[in-house]
Design an enzyme around this catalytic site. Structure first.
Site, PDB file in Angstrom:
ATOM      1  N   ASP A 240     -17.167   2.338 162.284  1.00 55.62           N
ATOM      2  CA  ASP A 240     -18.509   4.018 162.627  1.00 55.62           C
ATOM      3  C   ASP A 240     -19.352   4.152 162.627  1.00 55.62           C
ATOM      4  OD1 ASP A 240     -18.804   6.385 162.135  1.00 55.62           O
ATOM      5  OD2 ASP A 240     -17.967   6.785 159.943  1.00 55.62           O
TER       6      ASP A 240
HETATM    7  C1  NOJ Z   1     -19.919   9.119 161.810  1.00 56.20           C
HETATM    8  C2  NOJ Z   1     -18.938   9.656 161.239  1.00 56.20           C
HETATM    9  O1  NOJ Z   1     -18.258   9.320 160.047  1.00 56.20           O
HETATM   10  C3  NOJ Z   1     -17.559   9.972 162.203  1.00 56.20           C
HETATM   11  O2  NOJ Z   1     -16.109  10.463 160.948  1.00 56.20           O
HETATM   12  C4  NOJ Z   1     -18.091   9.877 163.454  1.00 56.20           C
HETATM   13  O3  NOJ Z   1     -16.059   9.687 163.704  1.00 56.20           O
HETATM   14  C5  NOJ Z   1     -18.646   9.514 164.159  1.00 56.20           C
HETATM   15  N1  NOJ Z   1     -20.096   8.924 163.635  1.00 56.20           N
HETATM   16  C6  NOJ Z   1     -18.671   9.555 165.809  1.00 56.20           C
HETATM   17  O4  NOJ Z   1     -19.568  10.692 165.436  1.00 56.20           O
END
Ligand code: NOJ
Length: 840
Positions: A333
């Site tokens: 993530d």
């Molecule tokens: C953080 C989020 O938890 C995730 O779901 C997302 O894909 C990424 N940011 C990218 O925006």
């Protein structure tokens, strides 16, 4: 609350410190700290003696592609070899277990050949994002040049699970929670197909979804992005979504792996989960994703048993890659990478690449290169990482010269040189409309108030009935609540192309019958509301409840919901309407459960529609339900309790920035209805509940054992299972054929005994013997049946050996518990109609 960081965290901190001093090839490698991947050690590691580096154990299973099937080859009709662009057909009685292993093998061969031509730095670049806002998409892997020669074009990774984020001319699909509420595999698959087409149409390689964390906490801010509070239902929704998306050529990304069930302190909390619960509850949707051939998995922000998810050897290497046989790549993530050594725990790609957004540093990139050069990380591991990434690209056929170039810039949407404004919406609004209707749950319908029949006047009440004053995209990442609610907030959003409010849709429909439509959209002017509904034949009052990702706070809700009551004084609004109109219909647009006790039994409330967050056609979907164009088939994907405290799990808050918050998953297997059943707590509306305009009768249940030709391949494993003995843990042993092929078939008759054509969703719950430690009942199957009045059809639900197994911690395998296993088939988790016993 843990006041001290435990050993793996110490290790992380040390690694960070080490990495911040730019590593050089001359640095010696220090002693191994064996406790690194363990969550339970209490002793401190020995003090460093000679160098800045600590090395965590390198898993022996992390370096080879892991075949998932247990058999030598595909078995026609049961275990067909599948490629993503030709998946098995949708079946609401799944008897086919697709085998993507041959397709992975082909992709791996191509990827290995490609990687062989790359330099060390180029291989590292394949694993390292270019850094936040340094490319056109939210995540970008740089090209290897020359792209048309020995090189490779890199990757565009883009949110979200419900549509292409940060661009235009895209569809705003229903959220995951509504998708699950349809309990309709065909619609779930179709949504996946259409989303995939839109991402590919915009030039995106990787869609950052679906999201499959479970609604363990009713208040969890991102629950609406996912598929509810039930692992089996979430698993089926994940499976169909991924098959659909990848059929269209986009790589799916199963996220957030794993135990990321609240927003509060998400980067600073350890979800402490026992092995059985992990396997049976939280791991299940990810396991189903692997079975769907998912290209990538995103490790989450949190820690699991005191080790960060993106450097967790147990969850990444041991469970996902070894036990599930996952052959794609694991990406972090955004900023969830905590060390270069995470690579040895199974992390294959760091996103967006930089340690902190804009820091110009990376745990991979230069550091990974140095770690490989100085032997801390074996080059074979780097090869594995890069190969997994490039193999996923080949698996989806993204090497085709026709694959579109990225045609937008997520960060500069108004730059005309970078945004081609390509329209990828086609007629996808049709499936948004259908899923919106199919996910609307009819909770109450006194004296057949609905469907509407010649109502002469309707008053539409509440801001949620109408448009937002700022327009559909007036709040960044939908971080505001004004007007009708059709999605939550955060990275799980996209731009609405339009947003058909209930008020607009109902007026368009009212012309046909010359129904008078009036409205009053002020939520707090109760005197005005009272006047507006008096004398109207029906009042429809709209309330909502919103939530989202924790980087945005709306009305004091820091991502997670601070309570389970309707927003904008919704309870008071409803009571005001009901006090002044004896034919009050309540429509709720909510990201999750609410406590509705203040008004649910009010005698003037004649119907309640639970509409979730259904996307851009919200008004049209509702009109289809109100007028009976779609006879309600939505069923609750979670329990609606009478009191918030009835739920088995609450958000864990508190702590200081220095602490790692301990979130102990003490409820174990007993989340949602499993807890209510075990504790004998009566919910307001149970999991799986939902009315129809018709009525259905169940009869003639029968259960038979299914014999497959392929059983011969695994005769020993099957014999062991039948004898209640464990089978060995091997590569792919959890996704193995023998465990998932049809083993038992339950069949039964359903008759439409009412006056309307409509769909029924028979649900099968397995009842394990009490000594097994299982909850009283667990969902293991459902199907959809559409019947005209008076018609009877025979329904079937197939169960595998996996469906009748529990996770045995001692043997690390799936075991049939001893004793009699029974089942019920019924209309909800509390409406069993038929009973039977498996002939084990
Ligand atoms: C953080 C989020 O938890 C995730 O779901 C997302 O894909 C990424 N940011 C990218 O925006």
């Amino acid at each position: 609350m843990a006041s001290l960081r435990l050993i793996p965290l110490l290790l992380s901190a040390l690694l960070v410190a080490a990495q911040n001093e730019a590593p050089s090839a001359s640095v010696a490698i220090s002693a191994t700290i064996t406790a690194a991947a363990s969550s339970t050690s209490s002793a401190l590691p020995p003090p460093p003696t000679e160098s800045t580096y600590y090395v965590i154990p390198i898993s022996p299973v992390a370096f080879t592609p892991l075949p998932s099937p247990s058999n030598p080859g595909p078995i026609p009709g049961v275990f067909p070899s599948a490629v993503p662009n030709n998946p098995p057909p949708v079946s609401s009685d799944p008897t086919l277990v697709p085998d993507f292993a041959p397709a992975w093998t082909v992709a791996w061969e191509k990827a290995k050949a490609k990687i062989a031509g790359f330099t060390l730095e180029e291989k590292v670049n394949v694993t390292t994002g270019v850094g936040w806002m340094n490319g056109r998409c939210v995540g970008n892997i740089p090209p290897v040049y020359p792209i048309d020669g020995r090189g490779w074009p890199g990757l565009c990774l883009e949110d979200s699970p419900l549509g292409v984020r940060y661009t235009n001319f895209v569809t705003a699909f229903p959220a995951g929670i509504n998708t699950a509420a349809t309990w309709n595999r065909a619609l779930i698959r179709l949504r996946g197909i259409y989303m995939g087409q839109e991402f590919v149409g915009k030039g995106v390689h990787v869609q950052l979804g679906p999201m499959m964390n479970l609604g363990k906490n009713a208040q969890g801010g991102r629950n609406w992005e996912g598929f509810g509070a039930e692992p089996f239902l979430a698993g089926e929704a994940a499976y169909e979504t991924i098959l659909g998306m990848q059929q269209s050529g986009v790589q799916a990304c199963a996220k957030h792996y794993i135990n990321n069930e609240q927003e509060f302190d998400r980067t600073q909390e350890s979800s402490n989960v026992d092995d059985r619960t992990e396997h049976e509850i939280y791991g299940h949707p990810f396991m189903r994703s692997v079975m769907a051939g998912v290209a990538s998995v995103m490790c989450s922000y949190n820690l699991i048993n005191d080790t960060y998810a993106c450097e967790n050897d147990r969850t990444l290497n041991q469970i996902l890659k070894y036990e599930y046989g996952f052959q794609g790549y694991i990406q972090s993530d955004w900023s969830a990478t905590h060390s270069t050594m995470g690579a040895t725990a199974g992390l294959d790609m760091t996103m967006p690449g930089d340690i902190a957004f804009g820091s110009n540093t990376s745990y991979f990139g230069y550091n990974l290169t140095q770690f490989v050069l100085n032997g801390t990380i074996q080059e074979s591991r780097l090869d594995d990482m890069a190969t997994r990434i490039v193999a996923a690209w080949y698996l989806l056929g993204q090497d085709a010269p026709t694959f579109p170039n990225v045609s937008f810039n997520a960060f500069y949407p108004l730059d005309p040189t970078q945004n081609e404004n390509i329209d990828v919406m086609a007629d996808h609004y049709t499936v948004v409309h259908d899923i919106g209707a199919a996910s609307t749950i009819l909770l109450k319908n006194v004296n057949n108030t609905l469907p509407l029949k010649g109502v002469r006047s309707i008053a539409m009440i509440g801001s949620d009935a109408g448009p937002d004053l700022r327009g559909p995209n007036g709040y960044t990442d939908r971080g505001g609540d004004d007007g009708v609610l059709a999605m939550g907030w955060g990275s799980g959003t996209d731009n609405f192309p339009w947003l058909i409010s209930p008020l607009e849709a109902i007026q368009a429909r009212a012309r046909q019958d010359h129904t008078l439509v009036s409205w009053f959209l002020d939520d707090f002017d109760y005197a005005g509301v009272a006047t507006a509904v008096q004398g109207q034949e029906m009042a429809i009052v709209f309330v909502n409840s919103d939530s989202g990702e924790g980087y945005i706070t709306v009305d004091g809700n820091e991502g997670d919901r601070k309570n389970l009551t309707a927003w904008h004084g919704g309870d008071e609004l409803i009571l005001t309407v009901a006090a002044n109109n004896n034919n009050t219909v309540v429509v709720v647009h909510s990201v999750g459960p609410l406590i509705i006790e203040p008004w649910v039994d009010h005698p003037n409330i004649t119907a309640i529609l639970w509409a979730g967050v259904p996307g851009q056609e919200v008004g049209n979907s509702l009109v289809s339900i109100l007028y009976g164009v779609w006879n309600p088939t939505g069923r609750l994907p979670y329990t609606i309790a009478k009191n918030a405290s009835d739920y088995p799990s609450q958000l864990i808050l508190g702590g200081t920035p220095q602490d790692i918050l301990s979130i102990n998953y003490t409820q174990g297997l007993f989340i949602d209805y499993r807890w209510f059943d075990a504790q004998n707590i009566t919910p307001r509306y149970e999991f799986g509940y939902g009315l129809s305009y018709s009525t259905f009768k169940y009869s003639n249940v029968e259960v038979t054992k299914v014999y497959n030709a392929d059983d011969a391949y695994d005769a020993e494993l099957i014999a062991n299972w039948e004898a209640g003995k464990p089978n060995p843990l091997t590569v792919g042993s959890t996704t193995a054929l023998w465990l998932h092929t049809p083993a038992y078939q339950v069949s039964f008759d359903v008759t439409n005994t009412g006056d309307y054509y409509g769909g029924e969703i028979p649900q099968l719950y397995v009842h394990f013997p009490p000594e097994s430690g299982e909850p009283p009942q667990v969902l293991k199957g459902f199907t959809n049946m559409n019947l005209v009045p008076g018609e009877t059809q025979r329904g079937t639900i197939t169960l595998s050996r996996y469906s009748l197994s529990i996770w045995d911690i001692a043997s690390q395998g799936w075991l049939k518990p001893s004793g009699t296993i029974t089942f019920t088939v019924g209309a909800s988790s509390r409406d069993p109609r038929l009973h039977g016993t498996f002939p084990l």
